[in-house]
Design a protein around this motif. Sequence first.
Motif, PDB file in Angstrom:
ATOM      1  N   LEU A  63      30.873  50.975  63.199  1.00 51.22           N
ATOM      2  CA  LEU A  63      29.475  51.296  63.399  1.00 51.22           C
ATOM      3  C   LEU A  63      29.082  50.744  64.740  1.00 51.22           C
ATOM      4  O   LEU A  63      29.143  49.448  64.889  1.00 51.22           O
ATOM      5  CB  LEU A  63      28.581  50.747  62.347  1.00 51.22           C
ATOM      6  N   LYS A  64      28.644  51.576  65.595  1.00 47.84           N
ATOM      7  CA  LYS A  64      28.455  51.134  67.114  1.00 47.84           C
ATOM      8  C   LYS A  64      26.944  51.728  67.381  1.00 47.84           C
ATOM      9  O   LYS A  64      26.493  52.505  66.850  1.00 47.84           O
ATOM     10  CB  LYS A  64      29.300  51.790  68.081  1.00 47.84           C
ATOM     11  N   MET A  65      26.338  51.190  68.239  1.00 43.77           N
ATOM     12  CA  MET A  65      25.083  51.516  68.785  1.00 43.77           C
ATOM     13  C   MET A  65      25.497  51.778  70.214  1.00 43.77           C
ATOM     14  O   MET A  65      25.767  50.837  71.145  1.00 43.77           O
ATOM     15  CB  MET A  65      24.129  50.153  68.801  1.00 43.77           C
ATOM     16  N   ILE A  66      25.113  52.889  70.905  1.00 44.77           N
ATOM     17  CA  ILE A  66      25.490  53.242  72.166  1.00 44.77           C
ATOM     18  C   ILE A  66      24.236  53.654  72.706  1.00 44.77           C
ATOM     19  O   ILE A  66      23.109  54.306  72.154  1.00 44.77           O
ATOM     20  CB  ILE A  66      26.279  54.774  72.323  1.00 44.77           C
ATOM     21  N   GLU A  67      23.954  53.323  74.102  1.00 51.66           N
ATOM     22  CA  GLU A  67      22.602  53.412  74.793  1.00 51.66           C
ATOM     23  C   GLU A  67      22.769  54.564  75.831  1.00 51.66           C
ATOM     24  O   GLU A  67      23.862  54.338  76.679  1.00 51.66           O
ATOM     25  CB  GLU A  67      22.055  51.941  75.399  1.00 51.66           C
ATOM     26  N   VAL A  68      21.973  55.460  76.133  1.00 53.74           N
ATOM     27  CA  VAL A  68      22.443  56.734  77.100  1.00 53.74           C
ATOM     28  C   VAL A  68      20.955  56.522  77.942  1.00 53.74           C
ATOM     29  O   VAL A  68      19.944  56.906  77.537  1.00 53.74           O
ATOM     30  CB  VAL A  68      22.409  57.857  76.435  1.00 53.74           C
ATOM     31  N   GLU A  69      21.291  56.140  79.364  1.00 52.61           N
ATOM     32  CA  GLU A  69      20.128  55.992  80.332  1.00 52.61           C
ATOM     33  C   GLU A  69      19.776  57.396  80.763  1.00 52.61           C
ATOM     34  O   GLU A  69      20.824  58.385  80.679  1.00 52.61           O
ATOM     35  CB  GLU A  69      20.604  55.313  81.401  1.00 52.61           C
ATOM     36  N   GLY A  70      18.449  57.608  80.948  1.00 52.48           N
ATOM     37  CA  GLY A  70      17.930  59.127  81.378  1.00 52.48           C
ATOM     38  C   GLY A  70      17.771  59.787  80.353  1.00 52.48           C
ATOM     39  O   GLY A  70      17.475  61.017  80.715  1.00 52.48           O
ATOM     40  N   MET A  71      17.787  59.620  79.142  1.00 52.52           N
ATOM     41  CA  MET A  71      17.881  60.682  78.101  1.00 52.52           C
ATOM     42  C   MET A  71      16.743  59.995  77.004  1.00 52.52           C
ATOM     43  O   MET A  71      17.025  58.747  77.160  1.00 52.52           O
ATOM     44  CB  MET A  71      19.166  60.873  77.567  1.00 52.52           C
ATOM     45  N   GLU A  72      15.929  60.785  76.420  1.00 49.25           N
ATOM     46  CA  GLU A  72      15.126  60.245  75.206  1.00 49.25           C
ATOM     47  C   GLU A  72      15.786  60.459  74.014  1.00 49.25           C
ATOM     48  O   GLU A  72      16.563  61.410  73.771  1.00 49.25           O
ATOM     49  CB  GLU A  72      13.810  61.028  75.565  1.00 49.25           C
ATOM     50  N   ASP A  73      15.316  59.781  72.891  1.00 46.16           N
ATOM     51  CA  ASP A  73      15.974  60.170  71.815  1.00 46.16           C
ATOM     52  C   ASP A  73      16.091  61.475  71.086  1.00 46.16           C
ATOM     53  O   ASP A  73      16.874  62.139  70.495  1.00 46.16           O
ATOM     54  CB  ASP A  73      15.275  59.040  70.499  1.00 46.16           C
ATOM     55  N   GLU A  74      14.795  62.310  71.391  1.00 44.97           N
ATOM     56  CA  GLU A  74      14.647  63.628  70.926  1.00 44.97           C
ATOM     57  C   GLU A  74      15.786  64.408  71.601  1.00 44.97           C
ATOM     58  O   GLU A  74      16.278  65.237  71.015  1.00 44.97           O
ATOM     59  CB  GLU A  74      13.197  64.120  71.273  1.00 44.97           C
ATOM     60  N   ASP A  75      15.731  64.334  73.090  1.00 48.57           N
ATOM     61  CA  ASP A  75      16.574  65.238  73.762  1.00 48.57           C
ATOM     62  C   ASP A  75      18.123  64.802  73.247  1.00 48.57           C
ATOM     63  O   ASP A  75      18.768  65.849  73.214  1.00 48.57           O
ATOM     64  CB  ASP A  75      16.488  64.995  75.214  1.00 48.57           C
ATOM     65  N   LEU A  76      18.594  63.810  73.129  1.00 48.16           N
ATOM     66  CA  LEU A  76      19.819  63.407  72.709  1.00 48.16           C
ATOM     67  C   LEU A  76      20.139  63.843  71.328  1.00 48.16           C
ATOM     68  O   LEU A  76      21.034  64.761  71.242  1.00 48.16           O
ATOM     69  CB  LEU A  76      19.943  61.976  72.694  1.00 48.16           C
ATOM     70  N   ARG A  77      19.319  63.892  70.446  1.00 49.97           N
ATOM     71  CA  ARG A  77      19.303  64.275  68.920  1.00 49.97           C
ATOM     72  C   ARG A  77      19.493  65.945  69.211  1.00 49.97           C
ATOM     73  O   ARG A  77      20.435  66.511  68.354  1.00 49.97           O
ATOM     74  CB  ARG A  77      18.524  64.061  68.119  1.00 49.97           C
ATOM     75  N   ALA A  78      18.549  66.376  69.735  1.00 47.23           N
ATOM     76  CA  ALA A  78      18.554  68.136  69.964  1.00 47.23           C
ATOM     77  C   ALA A  78      19.780  68.459  70.608  1.00 47.23           C
ATOM     78  O   ALA A  78      20.411  69.382  70.058  1.00 47.23           O
ATOM     79  CB  ALA A  78      17.565  68.380  70.754  1.00 47.23           C
ATOM     80  N   HIS A  79      20.356  67.796  71.453  1.00 48.43           N
ATOM     81  CA  HIS A  79      21.791  68.365  72.279  1.00 48.43           C
ATOM     82  C   HIS A  79      22.896  67.828  71.301  1.00 48.43           C
ATOM     83  O   HIS A  79      23.770  69.259  71.109  1.00 48.43           O
ATOM     84  CB  HIS A  79      21.974  67.358  73.656  1.00 48.43           C
ATOM     85  N   LEU A  80      22.796  67.058  70.605  1.00 50.46           N
ATOM     86  CA  LEU A  80      24.099  66.792  69.542  1.00 50.46           C
ATOM     87  C   LEU A  80      23.822  67.453  68.282  1.00 50.46           C
ATOM     88  O   LEU A  80      24.794  67.929  67.798  1.00 50.46           O
ATOM     89  CB  LEU A  80      24.222  65.273  69.211  1.00 50.46           C
ATOM     90  N   THR A  81      22.642  68.133  67.992  1.00 51.06           N
ATOM     91  CA  THR A  81      22.593  68.713  66.811  1.00 51.06           C
ATOM     92  C   THR A  81      23.274  70.336  66.847  1.00 51.06           C
ATOM     93  O   THR A  81      23.730  70.717  66.082  1.00 51.06           O
ATOM     94  CB  THR A  81      21.055  68.941  66.243  1.00 51.06           C
TER      95      THR A  81
END
Length: 92
Positions: free
Chosen positions: A72-90
């Motif tokens: 189990l890992k926690m990754i941080e993505v600079e320059g992206m918001e949580d909503e955008d990240l989840r929308a892209h991966l969904t």
Amino acid sequence: MARLAVKLMPGASADRIDGWDVDVDGRPVLKVRVRTRPVEGQANAALILLLAKSLGVPRSTLSLMRGGQSRLKMIEVEGMEDEDLRAHLTGM
């Protein structure tokens, strides 16, 4: 800055993102498989590379914040918001 919980499964037959699951506390986690073995951080490096390619962002924008020795890992993505990240991966 977006944060992404990941469940990594090293030693798979192919590098791929399997979709969303929930952890024991009911929080969403992204299931990811990589071919490399968990030796000297190679599986973590493969995870970062796969996520960067999938998100279309430079590898340098992703950081492993937690879980270097865990599945189990926690990754941080600079320059992206949580909503955008989840929308892209969904959409994968």
